[in-house]
Scaffold this active site. Sequence first.
Site, PDB file in Angstrom:
ATOM      1  N   GLU A 197     -23.158  27.403 -15.908  1.00  0.00           N
ATOM      2  CA  GLU A 197     -23.822  27.413 -14.604  1.00  0.00           C
ATOM      3  C   GLU A 197     -25.150  28.162 -14.729  1.00  0.00           C
ATOM      4  O   GLU A 197     -25.221  29.182 -15.429  1.00  0.00           O
ATOM      5  CB  GLU A 197     -22.916  28.147 -13.606  1.00  0.00           C
ATOM      6  CG  GLU A 197     -23.462  28.209 -12.195  1.00  0.00           C
ATOM      7  CD  GLU A 197     -22.631  29.128 -11.299  1.00  0.00           C
ATOM      8  OE1 GLU A 197     -21.997  30.078 -11.815  1.00  0.00           O
ATOM      9  OE2 GLU A 197     -22.626  28.903 -10.085  1.00  0.00           O
ATOM     10  N   LYS A 240     -21.108  22.665  -5.876  1.00  0.00           N
ATOM     11  CA  LYS A 240     -20.267  23.876  -5.831  1.00  0.00           C
ATOM     12  C   LYS A 240     -19.880  24.243  -4.399  1.00  0.00           C
ATOM     13  O   LYS A 240     -20.738  24.361  -3.522  1.00  0.00           O
ATOM     14  CB  LYS A 240     -21.018  25.034  -6.480  1.00  0.00           C
ATOM     15  CG  LYS A 240     -20.221  26.332  -6.567  1.00  0.00           C
ATOM     16  CD  LYS A 240     -21.081  27.441  -7.187  1.00  0.00           C
ATOM     17  CE  LYS A 240     -20.325  28.737  -7.356  1.00  0.00           C
ATOM     18  NZ  LYS A 240     -21.235  29.811  -7.859  1.00  0.00           N
ATOM     19  N   CYS A 248     -17.619  28.309 -11.560  1.00  0.00           N
ATOM     20  CA  CYS A 248     -17.597  29.770 -11.399  1.00  0.00           C
ATOM     21  C   CYS A 248     -16.598  30.281 -10.356  1.00  0.00           C
ATOM     22  O   CYS A 248     -15.397  30.183 -10.533  1.00  0.00           O
ATOM     23  CB  CYS A 248     -19.018  30.254 -11.110  1.00  0.00           C
ATOM     24  SG  CYS A 248     -19.260  32.010 -11.423  1.00  0.00           S
TER      25      CYS A 248
END
Length: 512
Positions: free
Chosen positions: A82, A183, A216
């Site tokens: 990321e 995300k 993440c």
Amino acid sequence: MSSHFQGNSLVILWLCHMLLAQALGRTYTAAVYEHQVVLNPEPGRPLRRHEALEHMWKNLDVFEEQAAIAAKQGAQIIVFPEDGIHGFNYTRESIAAYLETVPDPAAVRWSPCSQPEEIPHTEVLRRLSCMAKKNAIYVVANMPDRQDCDKKNDTHCPPDGRYQFNTDVVFDTNGTIVARYHKQNLYFEAAFDTPPECEHVTFDTPFAGRFGVLTCFDILFYKPAVFLVEKLGVRQLVYPTAWMNQLPLLAAVQFQRAFSYAAGATLLAANVRAAELGMTGSGIFTPWHEVYQHNMENEAGRLLVSEVPVLDQEEMSSRGWPLEPFAGQQLPQPQFCQKEAWDCKGTPFTMRPAPHNSTFTAIMMYDNFTMVALEGSEGDLTVCDRALCCNLLFQRSHAPDELYALGVFSGLHVVHGTYHLEVCALVRCAGSTLLSCGGEIDYASTRIDFHLKGNFSTQHVFPSLLGSGMQLERPDQYGQEGGRVFMSRTGMLNGLVTASLYSRVYDKDDEF
Ligand SMILES: *[C@@H]1O[C@H](CO)[C@@H](O)[C@H](O)[C@H]1NC(C)=O
Ligand SMILES: *[C@@H]1O[C@H](CO)[C@@H](O)[C@H](O)[C@H]1NC(C)=O
Ligand SMILES: *[C@@H]1O[C@H](CO)[C@@H](O)[C@H](O)[C@H]1NC(C)=O
Ligand SMILES: *[C@@H]1O[C@H](CO)[C@@H](O)[C@H](O)[C@H]1NC(C)=O
Ligand SMILES: *[C@@H]1O[C@H](CO)[C@@H](O)[C@H](O)[C@H]1NC(C)=O
Ligand SMILES: *[C@@H]1O[C@H](CO)[C@@H](O)[C@H](O)[C@H]1NC(C)=O
């Protein structure tokens, strides 16, 4: 501590591997690259497009080199971290020159390398696409995506008329975009919008079947991470991340290992390498084995390549390996459980609160844990917080200068994110006082055989076991019995830093 424990567990590991190879048949080769990102030193200052491209080229040069090396080693898929191309700490305005519009692969079949003119201002997509095509490798990369919208027909559309998403893009071996994931669980990222609805994104490969995508912080939430595994049956996940390590419970590789193990899924995790920000820790994790790195010493990227079993759900079930997520794995009992006093499996979970004088509270990762210190060379301890009671049976080598505590926390975590936790953790305290318990430390020489259990209100419990020097170890056993989750381990190869059952109570999150 007798040393034959070590021999035993190595033999068991080896046996598991042999059985696994037989049971699983098909394998593929995966790669992850932990990248030392070349950052924009002034992320708050808006740039022109050509300046942003010059910056991103420095990172993409490295990606290109690593994709070629990985492909030469037989890798069929490579995952990059990321923020690995553009960096971080931008504002909504200052990231503008970095944005490209990534088309929805469900609507448009497009290889930017083969048809570069189709969508303008997509230089980064083109380079990634060509990288995938040239090396005949699936490429997973993270970049900022711009999607224009109109307030007239979209009530979520931001005032400036566009969404800005933190985005993973997946390219097949022809350079075609096969997946795009925005995300969901942002971690204080001022530059980005949360998608109006969570996207559950998967893509299919000819070499290993289906993969899911997450990024993440997503790994701590139900959607999309656990939804992909539990509801969509996905058992292989690609995971770009930029994770700041936090001991004793949430170092990057520690939680990556725990997630893969608990979910019965393969996790291909690529983290950013930035020692000054505490970022390192990447790996290729299957439910049974791992190849990983955690390195705070030097600033350098690192490519990991490993052959891993294909975990396609249908294939697994047909071989009698259903890999139920969060069901645990039943392996032989640790030896001390067979002692008369410690029938770990059979005895009901009787409450024997520790003597009042030995219970104390200490802050661990911003949460107020109730703790009890370990005394002597063996014992049976219980400590409770609200409805969660944790019980520990232990036997340890003598190291009187190393203080350990069993901690429990049940409640709402409110710092750097808001979410419900239930945690049972055996930790080495950072110093020699009770106040130091819960502080960060990454080494220990005390070997502890243990059986740790808790009556969690959820089955979503992530077991982790961290040995001295950030060595990942694996429980001998982890599973559910009579409404509680347990794990046990004897004969650890390293001193014990943390053994934890970390659970997320997802259904309570909606209350906040
Ligand atoms: C980004 O922001 C964090 C927290 O605000 C800060 O600690 C860090 O140094 C910043 N990093 C860069 C590269 O500017
Ligand atoms: C909203 O309207 C714009 C034109 O004003 C159009 O291009 C777009 O496709 C519409 N979006 C939806 C979701 O209907
Ligand atoms: C790549 O393109 C060729 C020719 O169009 C096609 O046969 C093949 O299936 C494609 N490969 C992938 C992985 O999409
Ligand atoms: C707790 O009390 C017991 C018995 O009164 C005593 O032996 C022990 O040292 C005390 N432990 C602590 C940590 O104070
Ligand atoms: C932690 O909880 C205990 C008992 O509930 C309380 O006495 C103590 O003040 C709390 N500590 C902090 C730092 O909030
Ligand atoms: C856990 O056990 C304690 C003590 O028996 C009990 O009070 C509590 O309700 C139990 N919690 C759950 C979630 O069952």
